[in-house]
Design a protein around this motif. Structure first.
Motif, PDB file in Angstrom:
ATOM      1  N   ARG A 614      68.113   0.633  42.210  1.00  0.00           N
ATOM      2  CA  ARG A 614      69.062   1.640  42.677  1.00  0.00           C
ATOM      3  C   ARG A 614      70.086   1.051  43.649  1.00  0.00           C
ATOM      4  O   ARG A 614      71.072   1.699  43.999  1.00  0.00           O
ATOM      5  N   SER A 620      72.745   1.017  38.693  1.00  0.00           N
ATOM      6  CA  SER A 620      72.844   2.401  39.143  1.00  0.00           C
ATOM      7  C   SER A 620      73.931   3.154  38.379  1.00  0.00           C
ATOM      8  O   SER A 620      73.776   4.333  38.055  1.00  0.00           O
ATOM      9  N   TRP A 676      63.293   7.569  40.967  1.00  0.00           N
ATOM     10  CA  TRP A 676      64.119   8.174  42.008  1.00  0.00           C
ATOM     11  C   TRP A 676      63.258   8.857  43.072  1.00  0.00           C
ATOM     12  O   TRP A 676      62.100   9.194  42.845  1.00  0.00           O
TER      13      TRP A 676
END
Length: 715
Positions: A614, A620, A676
């Motif tokens: 990320r 990303s 996430w």
């Protein structure tokens, strides 16, 4: 006013004169393939540009996937931690290494004095090098004398590892080299999505298809891997054990048993046969929701093949009966004798970069280096002798990774060192884990970034990235691979092994941790593994700089062992074991309140908790947020349009992600990736039911409901 062509050429020439380029060898830090590459750094005046160039190796043959091409982006990210941080009045402040180490030792001593030696625990990671995994296990048992050590690899390979040890007497991810895949006439991929999780391995399967192989994929949804299949079995989540039993039933009923192999090389067949004979195919079809004729076709294709391979992964293993599911697929392999020769074998595809080596050398609660048992008297004596302590000083086995979190929640563990992991995102029922960690008297986290777990810490220690940390890892094939350091460490960053040695010295245990290089640690690991199941004694840094070596490799002249069990299995009698394990449904079923099955997994652009991927702009951008894959008919039933924000609820909590229609997923099933955090963190709602044999959590199935929420991204 525009420049003339002559001026442009002049400035370009001058720019080239002022440019320089360097290239450093390294390898991708992510999945278990461990693809090799050169990181090219190009300097033009004040600017620097980087690119990853794949290099040849015998596993991925010069291929590199999207993650490997962009891995350097996180290692060079401006959010890298560069010095120790201590939490003061709720905020992190910079401290010196001397202050940080003194604080750690002070808190270890006080906690162990107040609450007992086992009150301080260690939580490791499957991305640590072999040297650091080995040293972390030694640190826990020698420096801290605690029994409480485990690692996030418990969530990766524990079901398959336990099953392989019990069935074959030895756990190595693949029993045969990847080069065997194109030789197989039938390949079964049960709960594995190679195309997104290990994409550089896909050419092996393309070549197998070109050679006429029949590929069978077992998965509740049609993944990119399933798109390659000749036969896709979209079973109901959590029913893999029943499906494997059904395959075995057909093989037995239709005469595909290799009786000579069974007689000469296995035990327990009679009991398995009696168990399977009582199975009803219509019941298997009902439980799995796969038509009996499709199950029969899969079994016949496997049974008819002269050579065939079964490969499993987390889709099948991360269940409350994952161990049983793997054992039943092993029963299928053993009953047909399709193992120990070219083109035939069994394998569980390792997920993490060093998930294999991490468990072989001491991060698991019950294991000592070389895959020795911490409860076995002779094993304890051998390792104690290598470490220069009495066997009585070695603690006994501890508990699994999630059970450690439960003990933290119950106040039995009050101090914790986390190294190379992010349990606040990666654990099941992760909201509970976050609350539990906040109860600790002291939490220290060693990481490259201020991860979700590090944010809860009292002290955060900056560690080196894959570009800076020399060492070895063991890949999906069981090859030990050397990874050189490609760059210098930034700031005050230390290697994980340096941190462990420094703490040990301050605890008065310095004589056991007097290492000055990764190679010195590896040489002790070689001795500690010697004569064990995972024997690395014949592997040296000098050798690894020339080749990747399969273990077991007992001496310097041994070529390594690409293919296991060619003549005998690793049990003392040389025979493999059949297992009789009834299908045990998971405790959590769907009902009128929670009518859907939720399953989780990975996507191509991201890796594990996403702490690293990320922070890669390229990765990303490829997938900036989590999505819920849902069948269009199911979505419409709950008023969910494409791209809408969806609230997913289970008996443990809720997550909010965006919808993505997928007409190739079962209508009773939704899928969400787990990379996430925050509102999108799906592990906040996953089940913490544990497999009774290996303590693997049931990530891959729980009961859920969905409803739309206000879509803030729409007008």
């Amino acid at each position: 006013m525009t420049m003339t062509n002559e001026l442009l050429r002049y400035f370009r020439a001058k720019e080239k004169e002022r440019a320089s380029e360097t290239a450093a060898a390294t390898q991708c830090p992510f999945c278990s393939v461990q693809c090799t590459l050169q990181l090219v750094e190009e300097r033009i005046v004040e600017r620097r540009r980087y690119k990853a160039v794949p290099t040849d190796n015998p596993t991925s043959n010069g291929r590199l996937c999207l993650k490997g091409m962009n891995a350097h982006q996180h290692a060079l990210h401006p959010e890298r931690l560069l010095f120790p941080l201590a939490k003061v009045d709720g905020r992190f402040v910079r401290v010196s290494w001397e202050e940080a180490l003194s604080l750690i030792v002070e808190r270890i001593i006080s906690i162990q004095k107040e609450d007992g030696v086992d009150a301080f625990a260690v939580y490791g990671g499957g991305s640590l090098t072999n040297e650091e995994a080995y040293l972390l296990g030694k640190f826990a048992r020698v420096a801290l004398k605690t029994r409480h050590i485990d690692y996030n690899g418990r969530f990766c390979m524990s079901a398959a590892a336990a099953a392989m040890n019990d069935a074959f007497g030895l756990d190595r991810g693949l029993t045969n080299p990847l080069s065997d895949i194109p030789l197989a006439q039938t390949i079964i991929l049960a709960g594995t999505n190679v195309a997104e999780c290990q994409p550089t391995l896909m050419p092996y399967f393309y070549e197998a298809k070109k050679n006429g192989a029949f590929i069978i994929v077992v998965d509740p949804r049609e993944t990119k891997t399933a798109a390659l299949a000749d036969l896709h079995l979209p079973l109901k989540p959590g029913t893999d054990t029943a499906l494997a039993v059904g395959i075995g039933k057909v093989l037995l009923d239709e005469g595909y048993i290799d009786e000579a192999f069974v007689c000469e090389r296995t035990v327990g067949f009679t009991e398995w046969k009696q168990h399977i004979e009582a199975v009803k195919m219509d019941e298997i079809a009902r439980v799995t929701d796969v038509p009996a004729e499709k199950i029969r076709l899969a079994a016949r294709k496997y049974g008819e093949a002269a050579d065939a391979i079964v490969l499993t992964a987390r889709g099948l293993e991360q269940q409350a009966d994952g161990y049983a599911a793997v054992r039943h697929w092993m029963n299928v392999v053993l009953a047909t004798g399709k193992i120990g020769r070219p083109g035939s074998g069994f394998g569980s595809i390792t997920g993490q970069g060093n998930g294999q080596g991490g468990r072989e050398h001491g991060q698991k609660a019950d294991q000592l280096p070389g895959y020795r048992s911490i409860e076995h008297p002779e094993h304890r004596r051998y390792i104690a002798n290598i470490w220069g302590i009495s066997p009585d000083e070695l603690p006994r086995k501890g508990v699994s990774a999630y059970e450690m979190m439960q003990k933290i929640g119950a106040g039995e563990i009050t101090g914790l060192l986390v190294m190379g992991s992010n349990p606040v995102v990666s654990s099941p029922n992760a909201a509970f884990v976050a609350k539990a960690l906040q109860k600790l008297k002291f939490l220290v986290v060693a990481d490259m970034f201020l991860s979700e777990t590090a944010e809860l810490a009292d002290l955060v220690l900056p560690v080196s990235s894959y570009l800076e940390d020399e060492g070895t890892v063991t890949n999906v094939e069981g090859r030990v691979c050397f990874r050189p350091a490609a760059r210098k460490r930034p700031g005050e960053v230390k290697h994980d092994w340096e941190i462990l040695c420094a703490i040990a010295h301050k605890l008065g245990k310095g004589r056991y941790f007097s290492f000055t290089s990764a190679e010195e640690i590896f040489n002790e690991l070689r001795l500690a593994s010697r004569g064990g199941k995972a024997d690395y004694y014949g592997v040296t840094y000098e050798r690894l700089r020339r080749e990747r070596v399969y273990w077991p490799c007992p001496d310097a002249h041994h070529p390594g062992t690409p293919r296991l069990f060619t003549e005998r299995f690793a049990h003392p009698d040389g025979k493999a074991r059949f297992a009789v394990l009834p299908f045990r449904p998971e405790k959590e079923e769907t009902d009128e309140w929670y009518p859907l099955y939720l399953t989780t997994g990975r996507v191509l652009a991201h890796y594990l908790s996403g702490t690293q991927t990320r922070r890669s702009p390229a990765l990303s951008a490829r997938q900036p947020e989590a999505v819920v894959e849902i069948h269009p008919r199911t979505a419409k039933r709950y008023g969910i349009g494409p791209g809408m924000l969806v609230r997913i609820e289970t008996r443990r909590g809720a997550a909010v992600v965006r919808s993505r229609y997928n007409d190739q997923i079962r209508e009773d099933t939704i899928f969400v990736p787990f990379h996430w955090s925050g509102l999108q963190q799906i592990n906040n709602v996953t089940s913490d039911e544990l497999d009774p044999h290996c303590r693997m959590p049931a990530f891959k199935r729980c009961a859920a409901r969905v409803r739309p929420v206000v879509d803030l991204g729409r007008n």
